[in-house]
Write an enzyme that holds these catalytic residues in place. Structure first.
Site, mmCIF file in Angstrom:
data_model
loop_
_atom_site.group_PDB
_atom_site.id
_atom_site.type_symbol
_atom_site.label_atom_id
_atom_site.label_comp_id
_atom_site.label_asym_id
_atom_site.label_seq_id
_atom_site.Cartn_x
_atom_site.Cartn_y
_atom_site.Cartn_z
ATOM 1 N N HIS A 3 31.343 36.601 35.350
ATOM 2 C CA HIS A 3 32.447 36.854 34.647
ATOM 3 C C HIS A 3 33.363 37.307 33.487
ATOM 4 O O HIS A 3 34.141 38.011 33.050
ATOM 5 C CB HIS A 3 33.257 35.726 36.159
ATOM 6 C CG HIS A 3 35.063 35.667 35.983
ATOM 7 N ND1 HIS A 3 35.413 34.722 37.002
ATOM 8 C CD2 HIS A 3 35.773 36.464 35.923
ATOM 9 C CE1 HIS A 3 37.020 34.832 36.934
ATOM 10 N NE2 HIS A 3 36.699 36.346 36.286
ATOM 11 N N TYR A 10 39.999 20.084 8.482
ATOM 12 C CA TYR A 10 40.589 21.638 8.757
ATOM 13 C C TYR A 10 41.782 20.937 8.686
ATOM 14 O O TYR A 10 42.861 20.417 9.232
ATOM 15 C CB TYR A 10 39.944 21.968 9.352
ATOM 16 C CG TYR A 10 40.470 24.075 9.078
ATOM 17 C CD1 TYR A 10 39.475 24.476 8.006
ATOM 18 C CD2 TYR A 10 41.237 24.241 10.043
ATOM 19 C CE1 TYR A 10 40.060 25.947 7.294
ATOM 20 C CE2 TYR A 10 41.461 25.490 10.355
ATOM 21 C CZ TYR A 10 40.958 26.389 8.710
ATOM 22 O OH TYR A 10 41.546 27.266 8.864
ATOM 23 N N HIS A 39 42.365 32.370 29.945
ATOM 24 C CA HIS A 39 40.593 33.466 31.166
ATOM 25 C C HIS A 39 41.411 34.753 30.428
ATOM 26 O O HIS A 39 42.447 35.255 30.271
ATOM 27 C CB HIS A 39 41.291 33.008 32.170
ATOM 28 C CG HIS A 39 40.354 34.218 32.949
ATOM 29 N ND1 HIS A 39 38.735 34.379 32.737
ATOM 30 C CD2 HIS A 39 40.566 34.838 33.727
ATOM 31 C CE1 HIS A 39 38.445 35.008 33.289
ATOM 32 N NE2 HIS A 39 38.965 35.496 34.055
ATOM 33 N N ASP A 60 31.249 24.544 13.185
ATOM 34 C CA ASP A 60 32.955 23.971 13.138
ATOM 35 C C ASP A 60 33.457 24.019 14.434
ATOM 36 O O ASP A 60 34.262 22.962 14.648
ATOM 37 C CB ASP A 60 33.872 25.293 12.211
ATOM 38 C CG ASP A 60 33.029 25.364 10.619
ATOM 39 O OD1 ASP A 60 31.942 24.470 10.409
ATOM 40 O OD2 ASP A 60 33.650 25.692 10.069
ATOM 41 N N HIS A 103 38.518 38.307 29.677
ATOM 42 C CA HIS A 103 37.400 39.147 30.110
ATOM 43 C C HIS A 103 36.690 39.725 28.549
ATOM 44 O O HIS A 103 36.837 41.447 28.878
ATOM 45 C CB HIS A 103 37.542 40.408 30.710
ATOM 46 C CG HIS A 103 38.236 39.713 32.422
ATOM 47 N ND1 HIS A 103 38.451 40.732 33.525
ATOM 48 C CD2 HIS A 103 37.552 38.494 33.116
ATOM 49 C CE1 HIS A 103 38.311 40.272 34.910
ATOM 50 N NE2 HIS A 103 38.015 38.684 34.470
#
Lengths: 239, 239, 239, 239
Positions: B177, B231, B112, B137, B114
């Protein structure tokens, strides 16, 4: 006020040394987060239990800042003679810092920068609306605009105090000038300066591309209340 | 769930140590790519074969993060007592991470932040359209928006899971958020966080200057299919 | 083509070693200028006087790149077996690089990135107009857009060659994808990638705020001619 | 002019050495503040009391700049033969620097960059209005635009001098090209280059989001007057 260095107790001397170290070190955070260029910007910290605060010298490069060239001032903004660094002039914003310390005893740190996005909002005289939860956590609502005021007397300090007294926000955007932030101590004020620029940038970018979704006031209130009480580790000065 | 540290086998202890090291180190990638400021943001990693995950402590500076102050939690989000770092509080987002691990057993890492541009899209509640091949991709289509939800109960975790379950994207923009990302392991979730901010920025800038060219859906599908399978180097957890 | 490593002369081996070192080092310039994230982007360099080129391995972190893990390929894009790094897969863009080397013998270096502003122009399929003198110096006119093409066959390589053959620009913006640049050697192609992002950003910002002033074509022509012949130190491969 | 190195006194030699060191070091500030890429940009400094100035070599990487490869030139822009670095070509902007030193004896330093936001204003041929107090302090009003001029004769130097002579601003945006700044010495000119980009960015961002608040002219005047006389430490060349 007592500005006689010879009357200082060892405890006060130790506390001054601690604040000098903290204030010198925290200037590095302004550099790390890109809030300042050249010699602009300044951090100060109140020496707890005394009528002194410590502030950056004027016009000295960030690379050269160290505890011993931070300047000890009285709450009138006068340099305490005979102390380390006292041969230099303090930051040209010293009068504004001193005014805040005199009028807001709960404030232990003050920061001023010309950080880019905060200055952009200030140049429009536009407050930053609270549309992201991280801003509700940290500032509890919008970041307000303070009056246009020029350096040279108490008008900048007065504008800061009049805008922030009784306001949840620890940041004010002085019109056409830039942000000043306050905090429980210097570290807290620097955190507010870093977060102020961050939300100034995020909200600017959000609004450039279309309308933002408002956050209901009661959600802002509960996010702010929770963050002030719960976040961080127990015992931190400002969690 | 088993939270009794004394019952752990040497194998489990070694695996916990490995994940502590990985999670501590990966926080440095959030700093390197400018996705976090101050103490914001967090990475967690599931300990494979157990009911534990490792997460960042709350409100600790990035410079001070180390394997030994990462916090070991149960899938209920409770700190395992007596383990390294357990004297501290875990990230304030721990409940959301725990919810994801309980509901999505294929997820081995959660991040997480910001980060600036992702927050800007989130503040408008607008999904990021898939108009660049690198995004096809990595995410196989748009990056979706999750519901507005405030910290304090399971609502953030629920919003993440409801949005990402069955979705190609490993990133969700929680409204007002910011982004949460998931991955096969912590490294993969951090990669998703880095790529999410990158595409949020590129697409924002593209659309600021005029209409973008859409990519046909079948091309998005084939780019995504190829990237998941071809990849990188054979044997990588997530190539 | 000769891909038999045992037939290599000491001179060819020394030249391969030199190009390995140069290509490994130049990837650091992509990082320094913020053109790449995670493992994205790639640089290759032709080994002068041979049918080989050296390219980055696929999906390896920039911190881990070194001369010995660069991969030696033939102009068909096949890894030369038994050479350093040959146990790994080369960049997923190897076929495009190889195509360019086969079709454009004057090209000694190729670079691909997903740099932010160049990708933004590419997502709109819009060429970058030549409105700053530094761009006239370096590119001699606009930076063109190449066709939409997906990885997996020769179509990306073909699109690059068809767009840049006979064009002054060493950069092409592949639609919805990103920039590819070419140069007399790897260093020159990296310089083109750095300059391409720089002008993509400057011209984007210029045009966001109002109409730009065009530069007369004859001035563009004379700036370009002068820069190709005069700039830098005598003897530089590309001054 | 005296360009005979054998006639130099030890005092002049010492002064040249000092300016070489200062000019070499100041190029690092252009890098630190992100004003230059690759080998672009240049700083020069007049050797006080002589008819010489010191300038960067052409096309040399910033990492390789050192006092001994800075180039000593006469005020005609000719390299002084037999001096350190004289085997190289000086910056391709040397003629413009020389013109400024000849025509403006009060100037001790000149800087040229292609910094992003300043170039954006230059591409529109638009002066930067003075809407932030930090800009009033430093530049005393708007940053003006100079004429379109191409390299190769005196026209760039003439454009700089005609625009800045009698102007408060130490920065000029040469149309479609980029900023040139002047100062009492090289350090002062570099500071002006750093501040020019900073205000170019802040004012660009401010105006992108709505109308800015003008600053009354008398306030600009008093801010400028105060800053020239009060800021910094007594004894600084430019406080």
């Amino acid at each position: 006020m007592n500005a006689n260095i010879e009357d200082m107790t060892p405890d006060v001397e130790a506390e001054i040394a601690r604040v000098r170290e903290e204030v010198a070190r925290l200037h590095g955070e302004l550099v790390r987060y890109g809030l300042v260029i050249w010699t602009g910007g300044n951090v100060s910290g109140r020496v707890p239990g005394t009528d002194y605060f410590v502030i950056k010298p004027s016009g000295v490069a960030y690379d050269d800042l160290a505890p011993d060239n931070m300047i000890l001032c009285t709450l009138d903004g006068e340099v305490v003679p005979g102390t380390a660094g006292s041969e230099r002039s303090p930051s040209s914003d010293t009068a504004a810092h001193a005014y805040v310390y005199r009028e807001m005893p709960e404030v232990g740190g003050v920061v001023h920068t010309h950080s880019t996005y905060a200055v952009a909002w200030a140049a429009r005289g536009e407050e930053i609306p609270c549309v992201i939860t991280g801003m509700a956590d940290e500032f509890g609502g919008p970041i307000p605009v303070g009056p246009f005021a020029v350096i040279g007397d108490d008008s900048i300090g007065r504008g800061i105090v009049e805008t922030l007294r009784g306001h949840r926000s620890r940041a004010v955007l002085m019109q056409n000038h830039g942000p000043f932030t306050i905090g429980a101590n210097a570290n807290d004020a620097v955190k507010a300066a870093v977060m102020c620029e961050d939300v100034a940038r995020s909200v600017h970018l959000a609004m450039q591309a279309g309308p933002v979704v408002p956050i209901p006031q009661e959600k802002i209130d509960s996010l702010y209340a929770r963050y002030q009480n719960v976040y961080g580790q127990a015992g931190d000065a400002r969690r």
